[in-house]
Scaffold this active site. Structure first.
Site, PDB file in Angstrom:
ATOM      1  N   LYS A 103       0.825  -1.212   0.000  1.00 40.29           N
ATOM      2  CA  LYS A 103       0.000   0.000   0.000  1.00 40.29           C
ATOM      3  C   LYS A 103       0.859   1.261   0.000  1.00 40.29           C
ATOM      4  O   LYS A 103       0.396   2.318  -0.402  1.00 40.29           O
ATOM      5  CB  LYS A 103      -0.965  -0.018   1.181  1.00 40.29           C
TER       6      LYS A 103
HETATM    7  C1  LIG Z   1      -4.503  -4.572   1.283  1.00 40.47           C
HETATM    8  C2  LIG Z   1      -3.732  -5.859   1.247  1.00 40.47           C
HETATM    9  C3  LIG Z   1      -4.094  -6.918   0.362  1.00 40.47           C
HETATM   10  C4  LIG Z   1      -5.317  -6.855  -0.524  1.00 40.47           C
HETATM   11  O1  LIG Z   1      -5.171  -5.925  -1.567  1.00 40.47           O
HETATM   12  P1  LIG Z   1      -6.448  -5.387  -2.377  1.00 40.47           P
HETATM   13  O2  LIG Z   1      -5.930  -4.322  -3.262  1.00 40.47           O
HETATM   14  O3  LIG Z   1      -7.405  -4.870  -1.322  1.00 40.47           O
HETATM   15  O4  LIG Z   1      -7.024  -6.538  -3.121  1.00 40.47           O
HETATM   16  C5  LIG Z   1      -3.292  -8.047   0.347  1.00 40.47           C
HETATM   17  N1  LIG Z   1      -2.212  -8.162   1.156  1.00 40.47           N
HETATM   18  C6  LIG Z   1      -1.845  -7.177   2.008  1.00 40.47           C
HETATM   19  C7  LIG Z   1      -0.658  -7.390   2.887  1.00 40.47           C
HETATM   20  C8  LIG Z   1      -2.582  -6.001   2.090  1.00 40.47           C
HETATM   21  O5  LIG Z   1      -2.216  -5.030   2.949  1.00 40.47           O
END
Ligand SMILES: *Cc1c(COP(=O)(O)O)cnc(C)c1O
Length: 458
Positions: A110
């Site tokens: 993220k």
């Molecule tokens: C947010 C997240 C996901 C999922 O990603 P999306 O874009 O919501 O599908 C998977 N793994 C981790 C570690 C995350 O923080």
């Protein structure tokens, strides 16, 4: 370039408008009205460029921003990453690669989107001469990524609500140790749903919303999706695209990351399959297999960032699969509120042309962490392990790239239970547990929160 709503009833906006709005006024999500393409030669020319240069070439056509300005913002966004490649690839097996997306400041993918969005918001506010207040609720990862992204920026105040005592020590410390005065960690006396409800109530209070210029940076923001398109290009090109096609497996929750892969594919990047990997909260896997999109309760897992019941960005995939029919999507979303819907046969064909899917149980996830550690020495976080397990069931002719979405040290208990060893934090943040914490305990009371926010930004 204009952005249109997946529900077809909101005015089209430019890139900055769509980014600042987040959700469209008709409740839909913004998507580009046309997807710009890159020629084979343009894709081939990305080989050997830095991550930042690839980011500029991939994102610029979507933004309408000047290359000089966007290039500067990209440089600043990724300067704090702990790896020069930003998103390095490591090899797991003969035709299987791991794309490490956890070298950012909060050790999860993220950061790629949040760090850039921080720069984009700051720039937009500076040009408009305005200030904004970001308020968000987090169960852990998104909040810390937002605080890292907005700390120290001008014209932006950032308040993150988290459920007191219910986030991991690493997650809490990532939110409570930034020293900049414009980021505020609020420990709410309640659970994650209470935090989300409080944020929603503040957004629905239009007087308050306007008084403090309330803004959200949640996972449906188009600018977040766009930032994630870049690493699909950088990874594919380093394995021989456009001459050679590749496949990706993406640990999936809200469908933002994998939808970015769809955009890359639509731009001309030769991607065979995009494989949706889910944990036992498998609504997306069931949808791809059966065509029935039905909510079930959420059951907690060791990969908590994928514990979802409603996958918000899936609406964008539906919009594409239904031939950009906003009315059809609106109707599906109404049905979803009542529990679910059946995807039409034509739309299912379109989805299956792009996406495959799989799921991993809790036992399979732990077994994958254990087996991969024993076989290769690579330590996977539980989300990544879900991906690796599903990837192994979907190998084809082209190289498979599994997205490693978080660093194992973010989920030390699950990793230690599987491997017997506790994964250490990277050296650059080894002092996380020595830094002083700063947070404010708050009651589960919207009026109290609103006056606290007004006081802090005054
Ligand atoms: C947010 C997240 C996901 C999922 O990603 P999306 O874009 O919501 O599908 C998977 N793994 C981790 C570690 C995350 O923080």
């Amino acid at each position: 370039m204009q952005y249109i709503s997946t529900r077809g009833q909101a005015p089209a906006l430019n890139f900055e408008g769509a980014m600042l709005a987040g959700l469209a006024r008709d409740g839909g999500l913004y998507v580009p009205d046309t997807i710009p393409t890159m020629s084979q030669a343009e894709i081939a020319a990305l080989a050997g460029l830095s991550y930042e240069e690839i980011a500029l070439r991939v994102m610029q056509p979507f933004t309408g921003m000047g290359e000089g300005l966007l290039g500067d913002l990209i440089q600043r966004a990724y300067a704090g990453f702990g790896h020069d490649a930003r998103a390095p690839l490591v090899q797991l097996g003969p035709n299987h690669f791991l794309l490490e997306l956890f070298h950012g400041p909060t050790l999860a993918f993220k950061d790629f989107a949040m760090q850039l969005i921080g720069q984009l918001f700051q720039d937009a506010m500076k040009r408009k001469g305005e200030r904004i207040t970001i308020v968000g609720a987090t169960s852990g990862d998104t909040g810390s990524a937002a605080m890292e992204a907005f700390r120290g920026l001008d014209n932006v105040e950032c308040f993150i609500l988290f459920p007191q005592g219910r986030v991991s020590d690493v997650q809490r410390r990532q939110m409570t140790t930034p020293i900049e005065a414009n980021v505020h960690a609020l420990a709410l006396d309640g659970d994650f749903d209470d935090c989300q409800a409080a944020v929603k109530a503040m957004f629905n209070d239009h007087g308050f919303r306007d008084a403090v210029s309330l803004t959200a940076v949640n996972s449906i923001n188009w600018a977040r999706v766009l930032a994630q398109v870049v690493y699909f290009f950088s990874a594919a090109v380093s394995l021989g695209a456009p001459k050679r096609s590749v496949s990706f497996t993406v640990p999936t929750g809200n469908f933002g990351d994998i939808f970015a892969g769809y955009i890359a594919r639509s731009m001309g990047l030769p991607i065979d399959k995009l494989v949706i990997a889910t944990n036992r909260n498998d609504i997306l896997h069931r949808t791809i297999q059966s065509g029935a999109h039905r909510k079930e309760g959420v059951s907690p897992t060791i990969s908590p960032s994928m514990d979802i019941q409603v996958s918000s960005n899936f609406e964008r995939a539906l919009f594409m699969a239904y031939g950009r029919d906003g009315n059809a999507v609106s109707q599906l979303m109404d049905e979803l509120r009542g529990g679910g819907f059946d995807v039409s046969q034509g739309a299912m064909e379109a989805l299956r042309e792009t996406y495959a899917s799989g799921r991993a149980s809790e036992e399979e996830t732990a077994a994958t962490i254990r087996a991969m550690h024993a076989r290769t020495g690579e330590v996977l976080c539980p989300h990544t392990a879900v991906g690796v397990k599903v990837a192994e069931e979907n190998f084809g002719d082209s190289p498979m790239i599994t997205l490693a979405t978080a660093h194992p040290a973010k989920f030390p208990d699950a990793v230690e239970a599987a491997t017997g060893a506790r994964p250490p934090l990277p050296a650059r943040m080894a002092d996380l547990f020595d830094r002083p914490e700063r947070m404010t305990d708050v009651p589960n009371d919207v009026a109290h929160l609103q006056s606290l926010i007004k006081e802090r930004i005054a």
